[in-house]
Design an enzyme around this catalytic site. Structure first.
Site, PDB file in Angstrom:
ATOM      1  N   ASP A  49      -5.751   4.453  40.891  1.00  0.00           N
ATOM      2  CA  ASP A  49      -4.355   4.696  40.504  1.00  0.00           C
ATOM      3  C   ASP A  49      -3.581   5.064  41.772  1.00  0.00           C
ATOM      4  OD1 ASP A  49      -1.918   5.761  39.658  1.00  0.00           O
ATOM      5  OD2 ASP A  49      -2.767   6.388  37.754  1.00  0.00           O
ATOM      6  N   GLU A 100      -3.829   0.071  40.250  1.00  0.00           N
ATOM      7  CA  GLU A 100      -2.724   0.477  39.369  1.00  0.00           C
ATOM      8  C   GLU A 100      -1.526   1.003  40.154  1.00  0.00           C
ATOM      9  OE1 GLU A 100      -3.846   2.722  35.934  1.00  0.00           O
ATOM     10  OE2 GLU A 100      -2.144   4.099  36.149  1.00  0.00           O
ATOM     11  N   GLU A 127       3.825   2.695  33.808  1.00  0.00           N
ATOM     12  CA  GLU A 127       4.089   4.030  33.256  1.00  0.00           C
ATOM     13  C   GLU A 127       5.467   4.583  33.613  1.00  0.00           C
ATOM     14  OE1 GLU A 127       0.607   5.496  35.491  1.00  0.00           O
ATOM     15  OE2 GLU A 127       1.824   7.253  35.960  1.00  0.00           O
ATOM     16  N   ASP A 157       4.239   4.346  29.010  1.00  0.00           N
ATOM     17  CA  ASP A 157       3.951   5.680  28.455  1.00  0.00           C
ATOM     18  C   ASP A 157       4.844   5.818  27.227  1.00  0.00           C
ATOM     19  OD1 ASP A 157       3.118   8.831  29.708  1.00  0.00           O
ATOM     20  OD2 ASP A 157       4.258   8.527  27.866  1.00  0.00           O
ATOM     21  N   HIS A 199      -0.202   4.450  29.136  1.00  0.00           N
ATOM     22  CA  HIS A 199      -0.493   5.575  30.017  1.00  0.00           C
ATOM     23  C   HIS A 199      -0.683   6.824  29.146  1.00  0.00           C
ATOM     24  CE1 HIS A 199       1.332   8.952  32.526  1.00  0.00           C
ATOM     25  NE2 HIS A 199       0.280   8.586  33.225  1.00  0.00           N
ATOM     26  N   GLU A 220      -6.537   5.067  27.440  1.00  0.00           N
ATOM     27  CA  GLU A 220      -6.712   6.047  28.525  1.00  0.00           C
ATOM     28  C   GLU A 220      -6.787   7.481  28.004  1.00  0.00           C
ATOM     29  OE1 GLU A 220      -3.393   6.554  31.300  1.00  0.00           O
ATOM     30  OE2 GLU A 220      -4.666   7.733  32.648  1.00  0.00           O
TER      31      GLU A 220
HETATM   32  C1  LIG Z   1      -3.513  10.575  38.435  1.00  0.00           C
HETATM   33  C2  LIG Z   1      -2.147   9.972  38.558  1.00  0.00           C
HETATM   34  O1  LIG Z   1      -1.629  10.226  39.815  1.00  0.00           O
HETATM   35  C3  LIG Z   1      -1.172  10.467  37.509  1.00  0.00           C
HETATM   36  O2  LIG Z   1      -1.093  11.862  37.560  1.00  0.00           O
HETATM   37  C4  LIG Z   1      -1.559  10.029  36.136  1.00  0.00           C
HETATM   38  C5  LIG Z   1      -1.436   8.561  35.992  1.00  0.00           C
HETATM   39  O3  LIG Z   1      -0.667   7.911  36.663  1.00  0.00           O
HETATM   40  C6  LIG Z   1      -2.286   7.866  35.032  1.00  0.00           C
HETATM   41  O4  LIG Z   1      -2.996   8.508  34.279  1.00  0.00           O
HETATM   42  O5  LIG Z   1      -2.223   6.644  35.005  1.00  0.00           O
HETATM   43 MG   LIG Z   2      -1.122   5.735  36.528  1.00  0.00          MG
END
Ligand SMILES: C[C@H](O)[C@H](O)CC(=O)C(=O)O
Ligand SMILES: [Mg+2]
Length: 402
Positions: free
Chosen positions: A223, A249, A277, A299, A326, A346
């Protein structure tokens, strides 16, 4: 059945810049306490500034806080939902969106959704905190409707197409996620294009170490949280291919459509490109889909709610692409269990060390279901609305009563 009308909408906030207490989680799941993996040198578009490199909270990632929207019907039933919008969201709900909600019948969700989207175009810029707020209202309306007719939201959406949802975990410890029964682990990258080849080497070292720990079959993903340019992303993807990275991602900010199109051409064969997201409009998702994104990742709390998520899923479906939202817990589960193009989902690991499963929106939701052995069953979702209750012991404030 004569359906009741909506008599009240109320908006509460928790945490964020306007609050005295931070580090509570809730709808603003980045608002965690100290020493949490989610704020430990994650690569971001701000990584190029030394003073903002270590912590996302340092540049304000947790500035918004939780927004709770509660709707009440004329028969006394209440529904609610949460998102990331805090006090700003409260203002928008109480002083603007309330007019489209109060007085409508509980089933008039699509009409309210359209009126909210179109009436805010002049200041929403088609996304951001306004869409987060609209999402929370939309989700609260689905929750209320479900609670009035005593059906889970997924049944209102047409019913489950599978008996269970299988999850991958996002967090610092895919090796522990594997032991917990998840099908894969998504690692945040810790280095961005600002660090050049040295950044690539360091993230590849982490990936190599994880691959060693989890074996050949377990999915591993990166990510990249909008922190790269096309050249860097291309190099990282090729360096990651020998370690069987499943996807890259969100390499770029949401509107850099041409960068996604270019990366798609450059990716190693078989590796997937995913994003979405931080995209807040249907048009934005269409552009990402046009650019060849393999998995759209809206999201549901930031894209316009369940009403929009269903439309986005249809865009992906029309091209044979997947939609894998997301995080967003119950608000996603009820939608994705009805989508034929969401084969997995997820789970965002909000435990500080990603070493156990903690409900994503803890502590704001009560009865929030979590995966056991990486799975949530349709049966677990069989409660009216989204099947969760608001934890009223949280320090909620209502700053703009209308
Ligand atoms: C971990 C990522 O930086 C963020 O906090 C969460 C995310 O983008 C995701 O779950 O996809
Ligand atoms: Mg992400």
């Amino acid at each position: 059945m004569k359906l009741p009308t909506i008599t009240h909408i109320r908006a509460y906030s928790m945490g964020g810049a306007a609050a005295k207490i931070h580090g509570q989680g809730g709808g603003d799941y980045h608002d965690q306490g100290k020493d949490h993996w989610i704020d430990n040198h994650i690569a971001t578009p701000m990584s190029k500034y030394k003073e903002y490199e270590q912590s996302r909270q340092s540049f304000g990632l947790n500035v918004l806080g939780t927004l709770v929207v509660e709707v009440e019907a004329s028969d006394g039933t209440t529904g609610f939902a949460i998102s990331t919008a805090g006090t700003i969201g409260c203002f928008i709900v109480e002083h603007h969106l309330s007019r489209f909600v109060e007085g409508k019948r509980v089933d008039q969700i699509k009409l309210i959704h359209d009126q909210m989207l179109n009436s805010t175009l002049f200041y929403s810029g088609g996304g951001g905190v306004v869409i987060n707020t609209i999402s929370a209202v939309d989700l609260a309306l689905w929750d209320l409707y479900g609670k009035v007719v005593k059906l889970p939201v997924y049944k209102l959406l047409g019913g489950a197409v599978r008996d269970e949802i299988h999850f991958y975990a996002t967090g610092a410890r895919p090796d522990l996620a594997q032991k917990m029964g998840f099908i894969g682990g998504k690692l945040p990258t810790h280095w961005s294009s600002a660090f050049g080849d040295e950044g690539i080497e360091k993230d590849i070292a982490t990936l190599a170490d994880m691959r060693e720990r989890v074996g050949d079959k377990f999915w591993l993903m990166f990510d990249c949280w909008m922190s790269q340019d096309v050249n860097y992303a291309t190099k990282l993807a090729h360096a990651a291919a020998p370690y069987k990275l499943k996807w890259m991602e969100e390499c770029f900010p949401p509107n850099q459509i041409e960068s996604y199109r270019e990366l798609k051409k450059n990716m190693p064969k078989g590796m997937l490109m995913t994003t979405g997201e931080h995209t807040g409009t249907l048009e934005g998702f269409k552009e990402l889909s046009d650019a060849g994104v393999d998995i759209l990742q809206p999201d549901v709390g930031w894209c316009g709610g369940v009403t929009s998520l269903c439309e986005i899923a249809a865009i992906a479906k029309s091209r044979g692409q997947l939609v894998v939202p997301h995080g967003s817990s119950v608000y996603s589960h009820h939608a994705v269990i009805t989508f034929t193009n969401t084969p997995f989902s997820e789970m965002l690991m909000t435990a500080p060390k990603a070493d156990h499963v903690r409900p994503q929106f803890d502590p704001v939701l009560l009865d929030e279901p979590v995966p056991h052995d990486g799975i949530i069953t349709a049966e677990e979702l069989d409660k009216p609305g989204f099947g969760v209750e608001l934890n009223r012991s949280c320090p909620l404030e209502r700053p703009f009563e209308h």
